[in-house]
Write an enzyme that holds these catalytic residues in place. Structure first.
Site, mmCIF file in Angstrom:
data_model
loop_
_atom_site.group_PDB
_atom_site.id
_atom_site.type_symbol
_atom_site.label_atom_id
_atom_site.label_comp_id
_atom_site.label_asym_id
_atom_site.label_seq_id
_atom_site.Cartn_x
_atom_site.Cartn_y
_atom_site.Cartn_z
ATOM 1 N N VAL A 1 -17.463 -6.344 -9.160
ATOM 2 C CA VAL A 1 -16.660 -6.281 -10.384
ATOM 3 C C VAL A 1 -17.283 -7.196 -11.428
ATOM 4 O O VAL A 1 -17.630 -8.344 -11.133
ATOM 5 C CB VAL A 1 -15.197 -6.688 -10.108
ATOM 6 C CG1 VAL A 1 -14.371 -6.578 -11.386
ATOM 7 C CG2 VAL A 1 -14.593 -5.826 -9.007
ATOM 8 N N ASP B 1 -3.051 -0.214 0.801
ATOM 9 C CA ASP B 1 -4.033 -1.300 0.920
ATOM 10 C C ASP B 1 -3.564 -2.536 0.156
ATOM 11 O O ASP B 1 -4.335 -3.187 -0.538
ATOM 12 C CB ASP B 1 -5.401 -0.841 0.413
ATOM 13 C CG ASP B 1 -6.538 -1.718 0.950
ATOM 14 O OD1 ASP B 1 -6.335 -2.380 1.978
ATOM 15 O OD2 ASP B 1 -7.617 -1.747 0.334
#
Length: 642
Positions: free
Chosen positions: A345, A456
């Site tokens: 990221v 998740d």
């Protein structure tokens, strides 16, 4: 003698260009598809055989003049398959057959084991199910595909659009039995600009249901597509579309040319002068016509390429790779925010100075194209202050990139497990984070127009904004449920061990209570400042769950509390959160509370009466074969989301 040959050559060029343009306009393009991945059949079963036979019937019957056909295949209720195709009302039988043939092949690739599916193309639609849907209106599923370009004077355009579309509704609905429920209409907008509209229903539904369906589709336009030059709204029972360029055959246009004007013969002596005047004019007109058609052709081709590039992956959210690369300074290490199981990221700055978070998926990551598309389709439709907002995506070559709003304080685990940063999360911040995560899950489960199971939830997937408000992120493994659906099943387990409930980790069963379990683990981590897998036998438990249960059972719950909170915590709020956390991780999903009841418990200022607690999952010997000390934070591959 040169003039006639010039005229013939111009005619050939014009005819050639017209034929090329025709080829461009009749190419089959897939727009969208939907398949219920919770209703599946067994490969090589009778149902699969019947489905393939049904698709074959649809393809071979696509030469029908009315462009519509429905049929059923099977002998008993357990393996019946119902299906239909519908071609756009202006298509030739050849174009219809080509589209249906393509669709019957593609739908098997998109929905290989699903019992229900619908797939839309620019030219046709096919649909099948194990339940009869013939002559039944369906407005539950709506897919809209907006243009990327804005229209000038949107207020006037919107008024004209609503007027034009509403004028066509009765024409579509009142078609006689056996006729096409189809209409197109044009209207002038701002001089030479023309609005083109199309509406169509499946001929099997009643006239009144057709009106309901079309009006329902029209009602979506102000929400999804206000101020845009074009859009499609697709439902199983009808479709609408508008553009400012012609996208259908002009059925109402004149088919015979106007009568030529009669020109009197020229006076004697002026014939040669007149010919010298006419020949250049004819030549100029011919050249102008060719140039016009060439420009029109290339504009159509460019528009088609743009359409193809955009609508492969969900319309107006797409960024090109060059823009993303420039925003992140070519993914420099200085802009790197972190890395996870699916990639890295980066912080980026768009040309408009907006800061963004760019998630660049690893080419070797577990998240394939299916999960990538899944995340786009789901997150783009979600808007809540406790969910991270998806701004766009990029899909070029092997690059799969997601562009999110920039959340400055990274993720919850960045603070929670670092001794140097734990102190920044005092009790008021942690309690606010717990309540915010609960509200975000409640929106996913009950308050959005979709029902979504995240699958998740964990500390690294909870981002914190500038005020430490939580935002749930990473929807790559999420599952979409029908509004009345309660649970599903998968053969391929995905997620992070430790946050998975036993019924999912062992048997592949998931439901809203799966997210509740993961939330319970998160609560215990937030209270203790420890990871789920950071305990050893000397701590009095095999994992955080057994450790928390031991101190609850022994009457020493404060032993669980993070040491950095000892001077700031609220005893009443701590006990409430601990009991909620232990309730969420009960082994029996039926004993876990709903997220709505959890939000209510957290918001109540008075004492809450809790159900009796039992030993959490993974604490007894039942699941000793799944040791949580060996947790792997990298999610396992799951190819089931589509």
């Amino acid at each position: 003698m040169a003039t006639p040959s010039f005229h013939v050559s111009m005619t050939l060029v014009i005819l050639t260009l017209l034929s090329l343009n025709k080829e461009v306009s009749t190419t089959t393009y897939q727009i969208a598809y939907s398949c219920s991945n919770t209703l599946t059949f067994t490969p090589n079963s009778t149902y699969q055989s019947n489905l393939y036979q049904l698709l074959s019937f649809l393809s071979t019957n696509a030469t029908r003049e009315d462009g519509f056909y429905n049929t059923t295949v099977g002998q008993n209720a357990s393996n019946l398959v119902y299906g239909l195709f519908l071609c756009r009302g202006d298509l030739t039988t050849q174009n219809c057959q080509e589209c249906v043939a393509t669709a019957t092949q593609d739908v098997i690739n998109q929905c290989p084991i699903e019992k229900e599916a619908v797939i839309w193309y620019e030219e046709c639609m096919i649909r099948y199910s194990d339940q009869s849907f013939f002559s039944t209106l369906n407005t539950m599923l709506k897919i809209y595909v907006p243009s990327r370009k804005n229209i000038s004077d949107p207020d006037q355009f919107y008024k004209l659009l609503m007027l034009t579309m509403n004028e066509s509704v009765s024409q579509v609905a009142n078609a006689s039995t056996g006729a096409k429920k189809f209409a197109t209409k044009e209207a002038n907008f701002m001089g030479s600009q023309i609005l083109y509209t199309l509406e169509q229903c499946t001929p099997d539904i009643s006239n009144s249901d057709c009106i309901i369906c079309i009006r329902d589709a029209i009602s979506v336009l102000p929400i999804c597509c206000s101020g845009l030059q074009g859009a499609r709204v697709l439902l199983p029972s009808c479709r609408i579309r508008y553009e400012i360029y012609p996208f259908y055959r002009m059925l109402n246009a004149r088919t015979s040319p106007p009568m030529p004007a009669i020109i009197p013969p020229p006076p004697p002596g002026k014939r040669s002068i007149l010919l010298l005047t006419i020949i250049p004019i004819v030549a100029l007109i011919s050249v102008s016509a060719v140039l016009f058609i060439m420009i029109y052709y290339f504009l159509c081709r460019r528009a088609r390429k743009e359409y193809n590039a955009i609508h492969k992956e969900n319309g107006s959210l797409q960024f090109d790779f060059a823009t993303v690369e420039a925003a992140t300074a070519k993914f420099s290490d200085d802009n790197k925010l972190g890395a996870g199981g699916f990639g890295e990221v980066y912080k980026g700055t768009l040309p408009n100075k907006q800061e963004v978070a760019v998630k660049r998926l690893s080419k070797r990551s577990g998240q394939g194209e299916g999960e990538f598309k899944n995340e786009i389709e789901l997150v783009a439709k979600l808007h809540h202050k406790n969910l991270v907002r998806l701004l766009g995506f990029c899909l070029e070559g092997e690059e799969k990139i997601l562009i999110y709003e920039f959340v400055p304080n990274k993720s919850l685990d960045y603070f929670l497990y670092d001794p140097q940063r734990q102190g920044q999360l005092d009790w008021s911040k942690r309690y606010k984070i717990i309540k915010g995560i609960a509200r975000g899950i409640l929106y996913l489960h009950e308050d959005s127009r979709l029902r979504i199971i995240h699958r998740d939830l964990k500390s690294s997937n909870v981002l914190l904004d500038g005020d430490m408000n939580p935002k749930i992120s990473d929807f790559g493994l999420a599952k979409l449920f029908e509004t009345d659906q309660t649970r599903g099943h998968t053969r391929r387990i995905a997620g992070t061990l430790g946050y998975m409930p036993p019924e999912y980790a062992i048997r592949g069963q998931f439901s809203v209570k799966s997210d509740v379990y993961s939330f319970g683990v998160l609560i215990l981590e937030i209270l203790s400042g420890n990871k789920i897998n950071s305990f050893y036998q000397s701590d009095g438990g095999r994992n955080l769950l057994s450790y928390a249960w031991k101190h609850w059972s022994d009457g020493t719950p404060l032993e669980l509390l993070d040491l950095t909170l000892r001077d700031s915590y609220s005893a009443k709020e701590f006990m409430k959160c601990l009991q909620i956390g232990l309730l969420c991780v009960q082994e029996d999903p039926a004993r876990r509370p709903t997220i709505a009841s959890i939000v209510l418990m957290l918001n109540k200022s008075r004492s809450v009466i809790f159900p009796s607690l039992q030993q959490p999952a993974y604490c007894s010997g039942t699941h000793q074969n799944m040791p949580l000390e060996s947790v792997n934070e990298t999610p396992m591959t799951d190819v089931s989301p589509r």
